[in-house]
Motif scaffolding. Structure first.
Motif, PDB file in Angstrom:
ATOM      1  N   GLY A   1       0.962  -3.670  10.961  1.00  0.00           N
ATOM      2  CA  GLY A   1       2.067  -4.327  10.799  1.00  0.00           C
ATOM      3  C   GLY A   1       2.708  -4.297   9.532  1.00  0.00           C
ATOM      4  O   GLY A   1       3.652  -4.604   9.161  1.00  0.00           O
ATOM      5  N   TYR A   2       2.498  -3.171   8.586  1.00  0.00           N
ATOM      6  CA  TYR A   2       3.153  -2.569   7.404  1.00  0.00           C
ATOM      7  C   TYR A   2       4.566  -1.978   8.176  1.00  0.00           C
ATOM      8  O   TYR A   2       4.730  -1.364   8.926  1.00  0.00           O
ATOM      9  CB  TYR A   2       2.306  -1.371   6.731  1.00  0.00           C
ATOM     10  CG  TYR A   2       1.255  -1.979   6.006  1.00  0.00           C
ATOM     11  CD1 TYR A   2       1.323  -2.207   4.510  1.00  0.00           C
ATOM     12  CD2 TYR A   2       0.077  -2.276   6.599  1.00  0.00           C
ATOM     13  CE1 TYR A   2       0.132  -2.780   3.856  1.00  0.00           C
ATOM     14  CE2 TYR A   2      -1.172  -2.695   5.926  1.00  0.00           C
ATOM     15  CZ  TYR A   2      -0.865  -2.937   4.521  1.00  0.00           C
ATOM     16  OH  TYR A   2      -2.022  -3.380   3.984  1.00  0.00           O
ATOM     17  N   ALA A   3       5.479  -2.077   6.994  1.00  0.00           N
ATOM     18  CA  ALA A   3       6.868  -1.583   7.354  1.00  0.00           C
ATOM     19  C   ALA A   3       7.119  -0.740   6.175  1.00  0.00           C
ATOM     20  O   ALA A   3       6.687  -1.122   4.960  1.00  0.00           O
ATOM     21  CB  ALA A   3       7.878  -2.546   7.376  1.00  0.00           C
ATOM     22  N   ASP A   4       7.815   0.125   6.321  1.00  0.00           N
ATOM     23  CA  ASP A   4       8.090   1.010   5.052  1.00  0.00           C
ATOM     24  C   ASP A   4       8.852   0.295   4.004  1.00  0.00           C
ATOM     25  O   ASP A   4       9.750  -0.538   4.294  1.00  0.00           O
ATOM     26  CB  ASP A   4       9.107   2.268   5.777  1.00  0.00           C
ATOM     27  CG  ASP A   4       8.371   3.306   6.551  1.00  0.00           C
ATOM     28  OD1 ASP A   4       7.177   3.018   6.710  1.00  0.00           O
ATOM     29  OD2 ASP A   4       9.179   4.146   7.173  1.00  0.00           O
ATOM     30  N   ASN A   5       8.484   0.807   2.801  1.00  0.00           N
ATOM     31  CA  ASN A   5       9.219   0.143   1.628  1.00  0.00           C
ATOM     32  C   ASN A   5       9.614   0.942   0.599  1.00  0.00           C
ATOM     33  O   ASN A   5       9.613   0.866  -0.747  1.00  0.00           O
ATOM     34  CB  ASN A   5       8.078  -0.832   1.031  1.00  0.00           C
ATOM     35  CG  ASN A   5       8.673  -1.921  -0.067  1.00  0.00           C
ATOM     36  OD1 ASN A   5       9.711  -2.277   0.238  1.00  0.00           O
ATOM     37  ND2 ASN A   5       7.651  -2.143  -1.031  1.00  0.00           N
ATOM     38  N   GLY A   6      10.216   2.175   0.863  1.00  0.00           N
ATOM     39  CA  GLY A   6      10.758   3.068   0.112  1.00  0.00           C
ATOM     40  C   GLY A   6      10.010   4.320  -0.419  1.00  0.00           C
ATOM     41  O   GLY A   6       8.470   4.004   0.064  1.00  0.00           O
TER      42      GLY A   6
ATOM     43  N   SER B   1       0.967  -1.295  -0.045  1.00  0.00           N
ATOM     44  CA  SER B   1       0.155   0.005   0.133  1.00  0.00           C
ATOM     45  C   SER B   1       0.926   1.183  -0.059  1.00  0.00           C
ATOM     46  O   SER B   1       2.145   1.226  -0.070  1.00  0.00           O
ATOM     47  CB  SER B   1      -0.979  -0.055   1.269  1.00  0.00           C
ATOM     48  OG  SER B   1      -1.775   1.009   1.052  1.00  0.00           O
ATOM     49  N   GLY B   2       0.477   2.502   0.191  1.00  0.00           N
ATOM     50  CA  GLY B   2       1.096   3.647   0.281  1.00  0.00           C
ATOM     51  C   GLY B   2       0.322   4.901   0.519  1.00  0.00           C
ATOM     52  O   GLY B   2      -0.865   4.728   0.672  1.00  0.00           O
TER      53      GLY B   2
ATOM     54  N   GLN C   1       4.761   7.469   0.431  1.00  0.00           N
ATOM     55  CA  GLN C   1       5.744   6.487   1.174  1.00  0.00           C
ATOM     56  C   GLN C   1       4.877   5.079   0.858  1.00  0.00           C
ATOM     57  O   GLN C   1       3.769   5.007   1.105  1.00  0.00           O
ATOM     58  CB  GLN C   1       5.314   6.561   2.524  1.00  0.00           C
ATOM     59  CG  GLN C   1       5.908   5.529   3.659  1.00  0.00           C
ATOM     60  CD  GLN C   1       7.437   5.598   3.572  1.00  0.00           C
ATOM     61  OE1 GLN C   1       8.196   6.295   3.859  1.00  0.00           O
ATOM     62  NE2 GLN C   1       8.098   4.413   3.120  1.00  0.00           N
ATOM     63  N   ARG C   2       5.845   4.073   0.269  1.00  0.00           N
ATOM     64  CA  ARG C   2       5.244   2.668   0.153  1.00  0.00           C
ATOM     65  C   ARG C   2       5.450   1.964   1.305  1.00  0.00           C
ATOM     66  O   ARG C   2       6.480   2.341   2.120  1.00  0.00           O
ATOM     67  CB  ARG C   2       5.987   2.275  -1.063  1.00  0.00           C
ATOM     68  CG  ARG C   2       5.895   3.103  -2.323  1.00  0.00           C
ATOM     69  CD  ARG C   2       4.710   3.248  -2.841  1.00  0.00           C
ATOM     70  NE  ARG C   2       3.890   2.024  -3.018  1.00  0.00           N
ATOM     71  CZ  ARG C   2       2.532   1.689  -3.321  1.00  0.00           C
ATOM     72  NH1 ARG C   2       1.768   2.784  -3.259  1.00  0.00           N
ATOM     73  NH2 ARG C   2       2.081   0.423  -3.248  1.00  0.00           N
ATOM     74  N   VAL C   3       4.655   0.926   1.557  1.00  0.00           N
ATOM     75  CA  VAL C   3       4.667   0.173   2.732  1.00  0.00           C
ATOM     76  C   VAL C   3       4.112  -1.211   2.316  1.00  0.00           C
ATOM     77  O   VAL C   3       3.568  -1.433   1.248  1.00  0.00           O
ATOM     78  CB  VAL C   3       3.582   0.664   3.793  1.00  0.00           C
ATOM     79  CG1 VAL C   3       4.083   1.862   4.482  1.00  0.00           C
ATOM     80  CG2 VAL C   3       2.185   0.827   3.287  1.00  0.00           C
ATOM     81  N   VAL C   4       4.674  -2.264   3.220  1.00  0.00           N
ATOM     82  CA  VAL C   4       4.471  -3.471   2.823  1.00  0.00           C
ATOM     83  C   VAL C   4       4.386  -4.398   4.105  1.00  0.00           C
ATOM     84  O   VAL C   4       4.759  -4.206   5.118  1.00  0.00           O
ATOM     85  CB  VAL C   4       5.729  -4.066   1.933  1.00  0.00           C
ATOM     86  CG1 VAL C   4       7.167  -3.996   2.726  1.00  0.00           C
ATOM     87  CG2 VAL C   4       5.524  -5.648   1.329  1.00  0.00           C
TER      88      VAL C   4
END
Length: 231
Positions: A171-176, A154-155, A194-197
């Protein structure tokens, strides 16, 4: 005679948990959905959350190029392109029967990537009550447990603190980060996304037990080979 659910199996899907139920949008939902958007989505002072400011278009019923016709065409398009290679589920979210927002799930080449992308919004009057977190948990849990996804992406626009908080809680973590172009009422502007995964290992499950109906029909329709007992 075939039922509507037999003709288009996504209509059989129900994802429920606690006071919430998520279901693929039907035409009967449109009047409530339009009124919800008219009541506002974006908080004053918050960054515009979408790629296009569709929620700020002038209310012009009957006009082909204004809201709600422009948005209705987009929602219908999501239904029209729903196929194994490229699918998008536009889920209306109801809290104790009242339509409060939408939760999207979409994927391309899912059989090979096992990646699902999510997007969501809530009517302004329904924000801040935990609904955004629970609806995202229900959608992500469905993607992992019923569809066999390996990760959900997501983002959010940097500065959208509410969306960032929901992502952390699930529970998402930053992904660039990436630079994107938003189409606002004032014209095109650059923004930072901000992308998150989230993965099954990092996913924070809801306290309520999800209840799923129609998952098997959806998997057959989308050509997804997965048994929920593999969770």
């Amino acid at each position: 005679m075939l039922t509507l659910e037999e003709i288009f199996p996504p209509f059989a899907l129900r994802i429920a948990g606690g006071p919430l139920e998520l279901a693929v949008m039907r035409d009967d939902d449109l009047p409530e959905l339009v009124e919800l958007v008219r009541g506002g989505i974006q908080d004053a002072g918050a960054p515009m959350p979408f790629l296009r400011a569709w929620h700020q278009e002038p209310f012009a019923p009957g006009a082909s190029d204004g809201f709600p016709a422009s948005s209705v065409r987009w929602w219908w398009t999501q239904r029209a392109i729903c196929a194994p290679a490229d699918w998008r589920l536009a889920l209306v979210v109801r809290r104790e029967g009242e339509l409060v927002g939408m939760q999207d799930l979409h994927a391309k080449d899912f059989a090979r990537t096992r990646v699902v992308r999510t997007g969501s919004w809530l009517g302004r009057a329904h924000q801040g009550a935990g609904t955004g977190t629970l609806m995202r948990q229900l959608a992500v849990g469905f993607a992992f447990d019923e569809l066999g996804a390996d990760q959900c992406e997501s983002g959010y626009i940097v500065g959208n603190h509410a969306s960032a908080a929901v992502s952390r809680k699930v529970g998402y973590a930053d992904n660039g980060r990436q630079r994107i172009v938003q189409h606002t009422q004032q014209g095109e502007v650059g923004a930072e996304e901000q992308r998150v995964v989230v993965t099954p290992a990092s996913f924070v499950r809801p306290e309520v037990q999800p209840r799923i109906a129609g998952g098997d029909r959806l998997r057959r329709f989308l050509g997804i080979e997965w048994a929920p007992t593999q969770r």
